[in-house]
Design a protein around this motif. Structure first.
Motif, PDB file in Angstrom:
ATOM      1  N   HIS A 137      44.016 -36.665  77.485  1.00  0.00           N
ATOM      2  CA  HIS A 137      42.813 -36.069  76.900  1.00  0.00           C
ATOM      3  C   HIS A 137      42.026 -35.443  78.041  1.00  0.00           C
ATOM      4  CE1 HIS A 137      38.918 -36.482  74.429  1.00  0.00           C
ATOM      5  NE2 HIS A 137      39.630 -35.481  73.952  1.00  0.00           N
ATOM      6  N   GLY A 138      41.526 -34.244  77.839  1.00  0.00           N
ATOM      7  CA  GLY A 138      40.754 -33.567  78.864  1.00  0.00           C
ATOM      8  C   GLY A 138      39.603 -34.431  79.363  1.00  0.00           C
TER       9      GLY A 138
ATOM     10  N   GLU B 181      34.489 -31.372  78.799  1.00  0.00           N
ATOM     11  CA  GLU B 181      34.557 -30.334  77.763  1.00  0.00           C
ATOM     12  C   GLU B 181      35.345 -29.113  78.234  1.00  0.00           C
ATOM     13  OE1 GLU B 181      34.343 -28.853  74.088  1.00  0.00           O
ATOM     14  OE2 GLU B 181      33.704 -30.849  74.675  1.00  0.00           O
TER      15      GLU B 181
ATOM     16  N   ARG C 149      38.955 -29.905  77.954  1.00  0.00           N
ATOM     17  CA  ARG C 149      39.377 -29.949  76.550  1.00  0.00           C
ATOM     18  C   ARG C 149      39.453 -28.542  75.961  1.00  0.00           C
ATOM     19  NH1 ARG C 149      36.711 -34.897  77.155  1.00  0.00           N
ATOM     20  NH2 ARG C 149      34.645 -34.169  76.618  1.00  0.00           N
TER      21      ARG C 149
ATOM     22  N   TYR D  55      43.405 -29.147  74.595  1.00  0.00           N
ATOM     23  CA  TYR D  55      43.154 -29.511  73.195  1.00  0.00           C
ATOM     24  C   TYR D  55      41.888 -30.350  73.126  1.00  0.00           C
ATOM     25  CZ  TYR D  55      47.999 -28.165  72.456  1.00  0.00           C
ATOM     26  OH  TYR D  55      49.174 -27.469  72.413  1.00  0.00           O
ATOM     27  N   ARG D  56      41.177 -30.259  72.051  1.00  0.00           N
ATOM     28  CA  ARG D  56      39.924 -31.007  71.905  1.00  0.00           C
ATOM     29  C   ARG D  56      40.177 -32.499  71.672  1.00  0.00           C
ATOM     30  NH1 ARG D  56      35.764 -28.097  72.633  1.00  0.00           N
ATOM     31  NH2 ARG D  56      35.723 -25.921  72.045  1.00  0.00           N
TER      32      ARG D  56
END
Length: 171
Positions: free
Chosen positions: A131-132, A135, A138, A142-143
Motif C-alpha cells: 500500500h502506498g 497519498e 497511492r 493504487y488507492r
C-alpha cells in the motif's frame, strides 16, 4: 470447526475461516530471542562504521529473518519494534527477502509491505501485499492495498531497495 464434503474449515469468532489443511503451527517460543536478534542486527547496521562484506550480509539476513518470524509468531511484538524504532535504514535485498513492515521502493513509489508469501500455484510465485506510504504514492499506484508478485526464481535474484526498521538495543 466446520466440515464440508471435501474440506475441514477452521473458523474464528470473527467469522473468518481457513481450510485446515492449509494452516500451519507457528512456534512462538522464540519471540524474545527474535526481538533480541533484530535489535543486535540493527545495531550492527547502524554502527559507527558501516559493516561490509559478510558482516553486512549476515546482519541484513539476521534482521530480515527476525522480523519475518515475528510477523508470523507475534504480530504485536513486531508492532512494538516498529513503534520503538526511531529510524529506518535503506538496504538493497533480493525481493524474496522483503518482509512485512518494509517500505519497498518500486514502480516510482514507496510502498508499505503489509504481507508477503509464496503461492503454491503451478509455478511458485512470490507475492507481496503493498500500500502506498502516503497519498502521492497511492496516486502513483493504487488507492487501496494491492498485491504484486513474480516467479520465485526471479524474486531470488531481483535486488530491490527497502527501508527497514532499525530497533535500538534496550538501555
Amino acid at each position: 470447526m466446520m466440515h464440508t464434503s471435501t474440506h475441514t474449515w477452521v473458523e474464528t469468532e470473527g467469522g473468518s475461516a481457513w481450510r485446515a489443511e492449509l494452516c500451519e503451527r507457528v512456534d512462538t517460543s522464540r519471540v524474545d530471542e527474535a526481538r533480541t536478534a533484530a535489535r543486535r542486527s540493527a545495531a550492527v547496521l547502524r554502527g559507527p562504521q558501516a559493516p561490509t562484506g559478510e558482516e553486512h550480509t549476515a546482519a541484513v539476513r539476521g534482521l530480515g529473518e527476525a522480523l519475518r518470524y515475528l510477523a508470523q509468531a507475534d504480530p504485536a511484538a513486531l508492532a512494538d519494534l516498529h513503534a520503538e524504532a526511531s529510524r529506518r535504514i535503506a538496504l538493497d535485498v533480493p525481493r524474496l527477502s522483503v518482509v512485512p513492515g518494509d517500505i519497498l521502493h518500486a514502480q516510482g513509489a514507496r510502498l508499505t509491505v503489509v504481507d508477503t508469501g509464496i503461492s503454491s500455484a503451478d509455478e511458485p510465485q512470490w507475492w507481496a501485499k503493498v500500500h502506498g506510504v502516503d497519498e502521492a504514492d497511492r496516486r502513483a499506484t493504487y488507492r487501496a492495498p494491492w498485491t504484486t508478485g513474480m516467479g520465485v526464481e526471479y524474486a531470488a535474484w531481483d535486488v530491490v531497495t527497502v527501508e527497514r526498521i532499525a530497533p535500538a538495543l534496550p538501555c
